[in-house]
Write a protein that holds these residues in place. Structure first.
Motif, short mmCIF file in Angstrom:
data_model
loop_
_atom_site.label_atom_id
_atom_site.label_comp_id
_atom_site.label_asym_id
_atom_site.label_seq_id
_atom_site.Cartn_x
_atom_site.Cartn_y
_atom_site.Cartn_z
N PHE A 174 18.95 25.58 27.25
CA PHE A 174 18.54 26.92 27.67
C PHE A 174 17.37 27.42 26.82
O PHE A 174 16.52 28.17 27.28
N GLY A 175 17.35 26.98 25.55
CA GLY A 175 16.29 27.43 24.66
C GLY A 175 14.99 26.69 24.85
O GLY A 175 13.96 27.09 24.30
N GLU A 177 11.58 25.63 26.53
CA GLU A 177 10.62 26.38 27.34
C GLU A 177 10.63 25.89 28.77
O GLU A 177 10.56 26.66 29.71
N LEU A 261 15.89 30.19 14.46
CA LEU A 261 14.44 30.16 14.38
C LEU A 261 13.93 30.29 12.97
O LEU A 261 12.84 29.89 12.66
N ASN A 262 14.69 30.88 12.13
CA ASN A 262 14.14 31.18 10.82
C ASN A 262 15.07 30.79 9.68
O ASN A 262 15.42 31.63 8.87
N ALA B 174 10.46 36.99 13.97
CA ALA B 174 11.29 35.86 14.39
C ALA B 174 12.45 36.34 15.25
O ALA B 174 12.83 35.69 16.23
N SER B 175 13.00 37.49 14.92
CA SER B 175 14.12 38.02 15.70
C SER B 175 13.68 38.37 17.10
O SER B 175 14.37 38.09 18.09
N ALA B 181 13.03 34.39 23.64
CA ALA B 181 13.22 33.01 24.08
C ALA B 181 14.53 32.83 24.83
O ALA B 181 14.77 31.77 25.40
N GLY B 182 15.35 33.87 24.87
CA GLY B 182 16.65 33.75 25.52
C GLY B 182 16.60 33.89 27.03
O GLY B 182 17.61 33.71 27.69
N PHE B 183 15.45 34.23 27.58
CA PHE B 183 15.36 34.29 29.03
C PHE B 183 13.98 33.83 29.50
O PHE B 183 13.03 33.80 28.73
N LYS B 187 10.26 33.64 27.55
CA LYS B 187 9.59 32.42 27.08
C LYS B 187 8.12 32.47 27.45
O LYS B 187 7.25 32.03 26.69
N SER B 191 4.90 32.28 24.95
CA SER B 191 3.79 31.34 25.12
C SER B 191 2.47 32.07 25.18
O SER B 191 1.48 31.65 24.58
N HIS B 238 6.61 26.43 21.15
CA HIS B 238 7.11 27.73 21.58
C HIS B 238 8.20 28.30 20.70
O HIS B 238 8.40 29.48 20.66
N ARG B 239 8.96 27.48 19.97
CA ARG B 239 10.06 28.06 19.20
C ARG B 239 9.75 28.13 17.70
O ARG B 239 10.60 28.44 16.91
N LYS B 240 8.54 27.82 17.36
CA LYS B 240 8.31 27.68 15.92
C LYS B 240 7.90 29.00 15.29
O LYS B 240 7.14 29.77 15.85
#
Lengths: 291, 327
Positions: A174-175, A177, A261-262, B174-175, B181-183, B187, B191, B238-240
Motif C-alpha cells: 500500500f505504501g 507509489e 519514514l524517519n 516527514a510526518s 503517502a497513505g493514500f 502519493k 511526487s 517517493h518515500r525518502k
C-alpha cells in the motif's frame, strides 16, 4: 562433509557477581544437510552447564531482531552455557531455495543442529529454545530430543505466522507509489497460494506446500505465559510472551522499521539493554536443567 | 558454494562469507582457484546482518559468484555475527557510517582479501550506508587494485549537517509526507513536491541542500572526475526523507562515460518490491559483462552469463543517460 569451521576467542563481560570476563570461543561453520549448507554459529565456553540450540524467527523477521538475538547467545555463553544459533535452510547464510522449504524441513534443521551440538559436549543437558516460528518448531522437535524447552512468543500455529506476514506485505504494498500487478488484497494472496502458485512475500517466495503445512503445525497446551512439564516425560517447558518492551525481538519489528519514514529522527532501538530479561530466562534454564 | 570466513582487521574480528563457483566441485576454494580473479566485496546495509533484507545480498553474492567473480560479504563490528560494540539506537550508527566510521574496516578488508586470495583486484559494492563507505574508501582515486564501484541507493542526508533544518521541522515534514503517502492522491502530491523541489534547486543555481552530505558529494565528484567505473542503481525516491539525488546533482554540462546510472521503477530501497532484485541482478550482470568481462570456457562452467537473463524478463528500467555531467 563439514566445511572447515572458523573460530575465534572473544572475551565478554561476565554477568556473574564477580564481573570477571568470560572467554567465549565463537565458531562459525556449515553443516552439510541433504546437499545444502546449514549455517551454524557456536558460542562455546569451558565446562558448559548445558547446551542450548537457538531457533530463530520466520525468515522475514530474522534481520530485524538479529542484533539482540546474537547478544542473547553471547549472554548465555557468559552464563556458562554452550549456545548454538543457526539459519534455516533457504534463509540467511544457509543455502537452499526458500520456495522448496517448509515447516517440516526446518524441524529437520533443528534436529540436525541439535545432534551436532550434542557431539560438541556429550552428556550435557540439551535445551531447545525458539522465538516466534522457532518456538513453534522447537516444540515439535522437543518430541524427539531435548531436556528442556523455552519458547518466546511462539504462534498458536504456522498459519498465524503466514497470515501476519501477508498482512505486513499488504501494508508495504500500500505504501508503494505504484501498485505492482498481481494480488492486491489478502484474499488475492490466499487465492494465489491455494491455487498452487508461488507468492513473493517480504522478499521470500512462498510455496503452496508451505501454505498447506502451516495449519498442521500447531502449539497445543503450551500457550504464552505458561510453563509446566511434559505429561509423559516430565521435562520442563516455559512459554514467554514478548511485548513492546522487547522491540525489536517482537514480530513485525522489521516492517515497522521499513515503513518508518524517519528512523533517523526517532529514537529507534538498535541494541537495547535486555540484561534483566536475559537474566530471568537464563535463570529459568538453569533451574530447568538442575531440577 | 559458500564458505564462512573470519578476518581480523583494525583490531576487530569480522565474520563473513565467501561465495565462489567451481562447477561440479564441492570442495572449499583454494588460493589457486581464485588467484588472479576480480572479486566483489559487498558492503552490508544499515544495521542489518550481511545477508540483508529478504537475503538479497546473499543471493546477489551467489549470483555474482556464478558469473565468475568470487564474492565476499562481511559484517561490520557489532553488526551481524561480528563481535563489537554498538550504540543503543539507530541514529548514532547512521551518523557513524555517514561520517566514515566504517571506512578503516572496509579498506583493511580490501587489502586483506586481495592478499589472502591473491586476487587481481576488487569491485566494491555498497548498498545504502555501505555505498557511502565504499565511496569514502577510494576517493579521490582508488588504488589500482580497486577496479570499480557498484553503488545501490547511495543517497544519504546528514542530519547534523551545518544549516540542516531543525529536528522538529524535519520530523514535521516527514510526518506530513508519511500521512500523504497513505493514500493514492497523497502519493501524487509527494511526487509533485519532489519534482518542484528539484526544479527549485536548479533555479537556485544548483546548490546542494543544507543537509546534503558534502563529503560524500565531494568524494563522488572526484571519482567521476578520475573516471572510476561506477554503476549507480536507485529506486524511486517517493518515500525518502529529504531525498537528494547526488548523481543527478552532478549532472550538469559535461558527460562522463565511466558512469552508468540506472533507476529501477516500482521497487523500494531494499530492491524487494516489484521483482526489484531480479531486475537489479540483470543490471549488475550487464555492467560487469561490459566493463569487466571474463573470458570463460562455456564447457567449464555450463553457464554463459549473457543467457542468465532471458529475453522474456521485462527489465522495466528507466535509464538515465549513461553519460553524466560533472560540474
Amino acid at each position: 562433509m563439514w566445511n572447515k569451521p572458523n573460530g575465534c576467542i572473544i572475551e565478554l563481560p561476565g554477568s556473574r557477581a564477580n564481573g570477571a570476563n568470560v572467554r567465549v570461543e565463537e565458531i562459525t561453520e556449515y553443516l552439510d544437510l541433504e546437499g545444502e549448507q546449514l549455517y551454524c554459529v557456536h558460542h562455546l565456553v569451558e565446562k558448559p552447564r548445558a547446551q542450548i540450540v537457538l531457533a530463530g524467527p520466520f525468515a522475514s523477521e530474522r534481520s530485524s531482531g538479529y542484533i539482540p538475538w546474537v547478544r542473547w547467545a553471547r549472554f548465555l555463553a557468559t552464563e556458562g552455557f554452550h549456545a548454538t544459533r543457526f539459519d534455516y535452510r533457504g534463509v540467511g547464510e544457509s543455502t537452499g531455495q526458500f520456495r522448496e522449504m517448509s515447516f517440516s524441513t526446518w524441524v529437520d534443521d533443528i534436529l540436525a543442529v541439535a545432534r551436532r551440538t550434542r557431539n560438541l559436549c556429550p552428556g550435557c543437558p540439551l535445551v531447545l529454545h525458539g522465538i516466534g516460528l522457532g518456538g513453534l518448531l522447537v516444540a515439535h522437535a522437543f518430541r524427539s530430543i531435548g531436556d528442556a524447552l523455552l519458547m518466546w512468543s511462539a504462534p498458536q500455529s504456522g498459519a498465524d505466522i503466514l497470515r501476519d506476514a501477508l498482512k505486513r506485505q499488504l501494508a508495504v504494498n500500500f505504501g508503494q507509489e505504484e501498485q505492482a500487478a498481481g494480488p492486491r488484497n489478502y484474499n488475492d494472496f490466499v487465492a494465489e497460494l491455494e491455487a498452487g502458485k508461488g507468492l513473493e512475500v517480504e522478499g521470500y517466495r512462498w510455496s503452496n506446500r508451505l501454505w498447506k503445512e502451516a495449519s498442521t503445525f500447531a502449539l497445543t497446551e503450551m500457550g504464552p505465559g505458561r510453563s509446566g512439564a511434559t505429561p509423559n516425560t516430565g521435562k520442563p517447558w516455559k512459554h514467554v510472551a514478548l511485548n513492546q518492551s522487547h522491540f525489536p525481538l517482537i514480530s513485525g519489528a522489521g516492517t515497522w522499521l521499513a515503513l518508518s519514514l524517519n528512523p533517523v529522527l526517532r529514537k529507534v532501538a538498535l541494541n537495547p539493554d535486555f540484561q534483566v530479561f536475559f537474566g530471568e530466562n537464563a535463570r529459568w534454564i538453569s533451574d530447568a536443567i538442575s531440577g | 558454494m559458500r564458505e564462512v570466513t573470519q578476518v581480523e582487521v583494525e583490531g576487530s574480528r569480522l565474520v563473513g562469507t565467501l561465495h565462489w563457483s567451481t562447477p561440479g566441485q564441492r570442495q572449499q576454494p583454494d588460493v589457486a582457484s581464485l588467484r588472479g580473479k576480480i572479486g566483489i566485496l559487498h558492503g552490508s546495509v544499515g544495521w542489518l546482518p550481511r545477508s540483508s533484507r529478504g537475503d538479497m545480498a546473499a543471493h546477489m553474492a551467489d549470483f555474482t559468484a556464478e558469473l565468475g567473480y568470487p564474492s565476499f560479504r562481511f559484517d561490520m563490528p557489532g553488526l551481524g555475527d561480528s563481535p563489537g560494540d554498538l550504540p543503543a539506537d539507530v541514529l548514532p550508527l547512521f551518523e557513524l557510517v555517514q561520517e566514515g566510521g566504517h571506512v578503516r574496516f572496509f579498506s583493511a578488508l580490501q587489502t586483506e582479501l586481495i592478499r589472502r586470495y591473491e586476487l587481481s583486484g576488487l569491485i566494491l559494492l555498497g548498498h545504502c550506508g555501505s555505498a557511502t563507505t565504499a565511496v569514502y574508501c577510494v576517493a579521490p582515486k582508488p588504488p589500482k587494485e580497486i577496479h570499480g564501484l557498484i553503488l545501490l541507493e547511495p543517497a544519504f542526508v546528514w542530519r547534523r549537517a551545518p544549516g540542516a533544518p531543525s529536528r522538529g521541522l524535519q520530523m514535521g515534514r516527514a510526518s506530513v509526507r508519511g500521512w500523504l503517502a497513505g493514500f493514492a492522491a497523497g502519493k501524487k502530491v509527494v511526487s509533485a513536491y519532489l519534482k518542484i523541489k528539484a526544479l527549485g534547486q536548479r533555479l537556485r543555481g544548483g546548490r546542494a541542500p543544507a543537509d546534503a552530505n558534502k563529503r560524500f558529494l565531494a568524494c563522488l565528484k572526484s571519482l567521476l572526475t578520475n573516471r572510476v567505473p561506477l554503476l549507480v542503481i536507485t529506486a524511486p525516491p517517493h518515500r525518502k526523507l529529504n531525498y537528494f539525488d547526488y548523481v543527478r546533482f552532478l549532472q550538469r554540462g559535461r558527460t562522463v562515460d565511466t558512469l552508468d546510472y540506472i533507476q529501477i521503477e516500482g521497487t523500494d530501497h531494499a530492491f524487494l518490491a516489484g521483482n526489484g532484485a531480479q531486475r537489479l541482478f540483470a543490471e549488475v550482470q550487464k555492467w560487469l559483462s561490459n566493463r569487466f568481462p571474463i573470458e570463460r570456457n562455456e564447457a567449464e562452467t555450463g553457464i554463459v552469463p549473457s543467457r542468465m537473463v532471458s529475453n522474456s524478463d521485462k527489465v522495466e528500467v528507466h535509464s538515465m543517460s549513461s553519460r553524466i555531467a560533472v560540474v
